[in-house]
Design a protein around this motif. Structure first.
Motif, mmCIF file in Angstrom:
data_model
loop_
_atom_site.group_PDB
_atom_site.id
_atom_site.type_symbol
_atom_site.label_atom_id
_atom_site.label_comp_id
_atom_site.label_asym_id
_atom_site.label_seq_id
_atom_site.Cartn_x
_atom_site.Cartn_y
_atom_site.Cartn_z
ATOM 1 N N UNK B 119 33.219 23.833 31.678
ATOM 2 C CA UNK B 119 32.460 24.862 30.967
ATOM 3 C C UNK B 119 33.185 26.212 30.995
ATOM 4 N N UNK B 120 34.057 26.387 31.997
ATOM 5 C CA UNK B 120 34.675 27.704 32.201
ATOM 6 C C UNK B 120 35.286 28.251 30.904
ATOM 7 N N UNK B 121 35.859 27.365 30.087
ATOM 8 C CA UNK B 121 36.554 27.851 28.888
ATOM 9 C C UNK B 121 35.571 28.402 27.851
ATOM 10 N N UNK B 122 34.379 27.784 27.773
ATOM 11 C CA UNK B 122 33.372 28.252 26.806
ATOM 12 C C UNK B 122 32.850 29.639 27.173
ATOM 13 N N UNK B 123 32.816 29.902 28.475
ATOM 14 C CA UNK B 123 32.275 31.188 28.930
ATOM 15 C C UNK B 123 33.122 32.331 28.386
ATOM 16 N N UNK B 124 34.435 32.174 28.486
ATOM 17 C CA UNK B 124 35.317 33.254 28.042
ATOM 18 C C UNK B 124 35.135 33.475 26.539
ATOM 19 N N UNK B 125 35.086 32.376 25.772
ATOM 20 C CA UNK B 125 34.869 32.506 24.324
ATOM 21 C C UNK B 125 33.594 33.298 24.047
ATOM 22 N N UNK B 126 32.532 32.907 24.731
ATOM 23 C CA UNK B 126 31.235 33.527 24.464
ATOM 24 C C UNK B 126 31.238 35.011 24.832
ATOM 25 N N UNK B 127 31.807 35.329 25.975
ATOM 26 C CA UNK B 127 31.780 36.725 26.424
ATOM 27 C C UNK B 127 32.624 37.614 25.500
ATOM 28 N N UNK B 128 33.761 37.098 25.056
ATOM 29 C CA UNK B 128 34.577 37.877 24.122
ATOM 30 C C UNK B 128 33.788 38.132 22.836
ATOM 31 N N UNK B 129 33.068 37.105 22.368
ATOM 32 C CA UNK B 129 32.281 37.262 21.143
ATOM 33 C C UNK B 129 31.174 38.296 21.315
ATOM 34 N N UNK B 130 30.703 38.464 22.539
ATOM 35 C CA UNK B 130 29.666 39.473 22.805
ATOM 36 C C UNK B 130 30.224 40.898 22.823
ATOM 37 N N UNK B 131 31.540 41.016 22.876
ATOM 38 C CA UNK B 131 32.145 42.338 22.945
ATOM 39 C C UNK B 131 32.561 42.749 24.346
ATOM 40 N N UNK B 132 32.699 41.789 25.262
ATOM 41 C CA UNK B 132 33.183 42.127 26.608
ATOM 42 C C UNK B 132 34.661 42.510 26.506
ATOM 43 N N UNK B 133 35.015 43.719 26.930
ATOM 44 C CA UNK B 133 36.398 44.195 26.748
ATOM 45 C C UNK B 133 37.347 43.729 27.849
ATOM 46 N N UNK B 134 37.690 42.443 27.831
ATOM 47 C CA UNK B 134 38.662 41.930 28.805
ATOM 48 C C UNK B 134 40.013 42.601 28.606
ATOM 49 N N UNK B 135 40.803 42.599 29.663
ATOM 50 C CA UNK B 135 42.157 43.135 29.577
ATOM 51 C C UNK B 135 42.980 42.327 28.578
ATOM 52 N N UNK B 136 43.837 43.043 27.838
ATOM 53 C CA UNK B 136 44.647 42.381 26.809
ATOM 54 C C UNK B 136 46.119 42.753 26.948
#
Lengths: 248, 642
Positions: B119-136
């Motif tokens: 599931x870990x991979x889906x979490x990142x997708x979802x959070x990015x879609x919410x606008x979570x500003x992860x480091x890039x």
């Protein structure tokens, strides 16, 4: 070190006898201000007096719960620092330290130094989000976002929702708070889709809650523990103008 | 007590897929007929409430803070793991699964941990879609770092505020559902008890923390997401209000409590300065990448200026004892080593209760090698934070650090569907015992909280409602009145405490007992001693405590007293669990089970299981049950970091 606390006491929202009370305290210079209040409260409890209610939780500057006006300044003497990160060494031996609650009509006092900030949640529920269902998202790397853009969005996303901006503003304006969320989401591609509806609804809710408008005092930026810049308000105004003329 | 883990059949890789197919569904039109109570709004609670509401259920959501955005998940710094393999460095779902099982010292269920990694991979997708500003990275793609000794870079991060940004994402999803009228949010509400009718969880009783109203809520299922119990130690990195009460009340109503003695001690926290200290602050683990840990070789040097201590007189104990991993050994190993040198009298820093409990984390070499700018770029914000708290600049003098209680792997026992031993009571996030075994890896707590809330409970709760639901009930059922009455009596009893001692004092005393005897290192003698001291302290609490104020108002001292009263019972359960687990594993280090070099010795013959405690009443000791752990896909090995 010896200090004199001068603390706002108020027993419920409509307390006619609300006012300041003085309390001397022998504290340690390495204590945090909130630990000094813990100590004072322990003394009051031992004496059978009513301790002082104040809000706090993480005590590491991130949850946004702590909310004291210290010597007239929301979050006290140190810039970019929450109340819970202030230490007694910031004060002088023998100093009188005045503690008050956030003062703003949309933040009614519940007790002593604790206020009701639920208006912020109601503003957030009026559009402070991206409408995405769990399960519906594309791959996280599907939309590249340039590092400067991401960093800029982050600067606004760092808001902890403490309300110091409102407490510091002579108009009790919440525009820095609202602007921070509007800017964070308007800058990112994920948030752009709903930007028109978002800004209109959030600002409408802000007005209904009784927050005032911005007249460029800049006090909000000065007290913001996360250094959110006035640019948030400029961006908020720009989004509002855009919403008036652009259809999504 | 029946402990059926309900692990689906089939190969590990297919279990979750098959299970999702086999789970019963609730007809979309029927979902709004179900009312779900979600307690707690951290990563697990906010994400669960939001995704259940998105599916169409009506959700009542409660939190003790003034806003759901302030739950303690907000304070997590480091990051969140996901097996995305964006770095092409050999990561995979299998590797994340294996690292997590091994890191937990083989005391977690294979099936749960594998699902978590999937599931870990889906979490990142979802959070990015919410606008979570992860480091890039400069190219605009997501950045990763290696964290907590992992050999691959799989940690996604958002400056030092990953927990905050993920929680604000979940909170925004929650507020969206408030906006949609599908979630009714009740902040400043504390769950005081669970209502169980005919063996099923059918609701709860809360206290409104502003006006003191105690009232009941009926629900078709209760989802408990109330976090960990680290504050049983008084000093921890937890927020001040974090507590065990909701989970402990459920335990008293029949929910099994899994592995209560499994606690995690984080090696790099700012040490205690004085007896007045109210909490401990964590400094990110990443500091150990460039800092060297040492103490003076000779005792009694705690007050000597470290700059004046020559190289030959410095004891770099991690580098000497663990030449291959050095300063980067896992959390539990680093923590115990620090305790050992301090107990041997080599500690530095302020003297508290007759001992100096700090070691140096020294950046001098790195600054000389890489320059101050490079170090500032990596750790500038952490150094600032350290200086703000201690008034010492880590650029000029070594940091002082010491381990602190940080996370609790134990929690209410749940099956593969995250349901406790009480049908209808589901437990998510840190509040359950499920995925981390005896030791949690860095950046895995955020992953688990969000996996449970966004991607597990939406499926498994529907199955429960479709298959085991027992019809409507409302709060007019006499059981609600009965439980409410018990809550009122208990509140009244707490308010009648008019002794001389602030509850904080007694809480500190409990903390000392727990830290001394059930902390980083445990032994039977100490645990037995604690099992004598805790009941005695509990008895004194009910005699000596002073609880000011009234019940019908905002009363933080009443709230705290109720939580401490539960900690005073729960602490005993932890010590019993630690005593009965006659082995060392992960964060549970028993001094009587170690090699001559001081390394932990597991006993897989006798203890390859989860211990689950069943409450028997206040006058009878809890009964220990066992859920055996079967390892079909990994080989049990000994962790070695030499």
């Amino acid at each position: 070190m010896r200090v004199q606390f001068r603390i706002w006491r108020q027993n419920g929202p409509g307390d006619a006898n609300a006012g300041f009370k003085e309390y001397p305290l022998q504290a340690d210079e390495h204590m945090s201000l909130l630990e000094a209040l813990d100590l004072l409260n322990a003394e009051l409890i031992r004496k059978g007096e009513t301790p002082v209610a104040f809000e706090h939780d993480c005590r590491e500057g991130i949850c946004g719960a702590c909310s004291l006006v210290v010597n007239g300044v929301p979050h006290g003497p140190r810039s970019a620092t929450t109340t819970c990160q202030i230490h007694m060494r910031e004060f002088r031996e023998g100093e009188t330290i005045v503690l008050e609650p956030w003062r703003a009509r949309p933040f009614p006092v519940i007790k002593d130094l604790v206020v009701d900030r639920s208006a912020f949640d109601r503003i957030m529920s009026a559009g402070g989000y991206v409408s995405v269902r769990a399960g519906a998202a594309p791959d996280a790397n599907a939309i590249p976002i340039g590092q400067p853009t991401a960093e800029r969005a982050f600067d606004f996303a760092a808001c902890i929702g403490c309300g110091a901006c409102v407490a510091a503003c002579p108009n009790a304006s919440a525009m820095l708070f609202v602007g921070a969320k509007v800017a964070h989401l308007a800058i990112l591609p994920q948030g752009k889709v709903e930007r028109t509806r978002r800004v209109g609804r959030m600002v409408e809710r802000m007005d209904t809650e009784g927050f005032g408008g911005c007249s460029n005092h800049g006090e909000c930026e000065a007290v913001c523990p996360k250094s959110i810049s006035l640019d948030a308000i400029a961006l908020l105004n720009r989004e509002l103008v855009r919403a008036a003329v652009v259809e999504d | 007590m029946q402990l059926d883990a309900k692990i689906p059949a089939g190969p590990l890789r297919e279990k979750w897929d098959r299970h999702r197919f086999e789970l019963k569904l609730v007809n979309p039109a029927n979902k709004r007929r179900f009312r779900i109570a979600v307690v707690g709004t951290g990563l697990a609670g906010a994400s669960a409430a939001a995704s259940l509401a998105e599916l169409g259920y009506d959700v009542d959501c409660f939190c003790i803070q003034d806003s759901p955005r302030r739950a303690h998940s907000i304070a997590a710094q480091g990051g969140i793991n996901a097996a995305k393999n964006y770095q092409n460095d050999g990561d995979s779902i299998w590797r994340l699964f294996y690292d997590t099982i091994k890191g937990g010292d083989f005391r977690a269920r294979e099936a749960n941990v594998y699902r978590l990694a999937q599931i870990s991979v889906d979490i990142i997708d979802h959070c990015v879609a919410q606008g979570v500003p992860f480091a890039r990275e400069y190219g605009g793609l997501l950045d990763n770092r290696s964290f907590g000794g992992a050999q691959v870079s799989r940690t996604f991060y958002a400056r030092g505020q990953t927990g905050q940004q993920l929680l604000l994402g979940a909170y925004s999803a929650l507020m969206r559902m408030v906006d949609a009228g599908k979630v009714a949010m009740y902040p400043r509400h504390e769950m005081l008890d669970l209502v169980v009718i005919d063996g099923h969880a059918r609701g709860l009783v809360t206290r409104n923390l502003v006006d003191g109203t105690i009232r009941s809520w009926a629900a078709d299922a209760v989802v408990l997401c109330t976090g960990g119990y680290g504050n049983v130690f008084y000093l921890s990195t937890n927020a001040k209000a974090s507590n065990v009460t909701a989970a402990y009340r459920c335990y008293k109503r029949g929910a099994g409590f899994g592995n209560p003695c499994f606690t995690q001690i984080h090696p790099t926290c700012i040490p205690q300065r004085g007896e007045y200290q109210s909490k401990l602050t964590l400094m990110s683990e990443s500091l150990r990448n460039d800092g060297r840990v040492w103490v003076p070789r000779k005792p009694g040097m705690g007050e000597v200026d470290p700059a004046s201590i020559p190289e030959a007189d410095r004891y770099y104990y991690l580098e000497e004892r663990y030449p291959s991993f050095g300063n980067l050994v896992p959390r539990d190993v680093a923590s115990r080593a620090a305790k050992k040198v301090c107990d041997d009298g080599l500690g530095v820093g302020p003297e508290v209760l007759g001992q100096r409990n700090a070691v140096y984390l020294d950046f001098g070499d790195s600054i000389r090698r890489l320059g101050q700018d490079a170090i500032a770029q990596r750790y500038g914000n952490l150094f600032e934070m350290y200086e703000r708290i201690t008034a010492v600049s880590p650029y000029k003098a070594p940091m002082q650090i010491y381990p602190a209680v940080h996370y609790t792997m134990g929690g209410l026992w749940v099956d593969y569907n995250l349901m406790s031993t009480i049908p209808g009571l589901h437990v998510l996030g840190e509040a359950n015992f499920s995925d981390h075994g005896a030791n949690r890896l860095g950046a895995s707590a955020l992953m688990q909280g969000l996996a449970d809330g966004y991607f597990v409970i939406p499926y498994t709760l529907g199955h429960f409602l479709a298959s085991s639901h027992r019809g409507k009930i409302d709060t007019s059922h006499p059981e609600f009145a009965r439980v409410e009455g018990e809550c009122r009596d208990r509140t009244k009893r707490l308010l009648s405490l008019r002794g001389k001692r602030p509850v904080d004092d007694l809480h500190r005393e409990l903390g000392h007992i727990m830290w001394d005897h059930c902390g980083m290192a445990r032994n039977p003698e100490g645990l037995r001693k604690a099992l004598g001291l805790i009941p005695e302290l509990r008895e004194r609490f009910w005699r000596e405590a002073a609880v000011p104020g009234a019940g019908e108002e905002l009363n933080p001292w009443l709230e705290h007293a109720g939580r401490v009263a539960d900690f005073l019972e729960f602490g005993e359960l932890m010590c019993r669990d630690a005593l009965e687990r006659d082995e060392s594993c992960g964060g549970h280090f028993r001094e009587d089970h170690q090699t001559k070099d001081g390394e932990a010795v597991r006993d897989d013959e006798r203890f390859c299981h989860a211990a689950v405690w069943e409450y028997q009443g206040d006058d009878r000791p809890a009964v220990r049950h066992v859920e055996p752990l079967a390892f079909e896909n990994v080989k049990l090995s000994t962790r070695s970091y030499k």
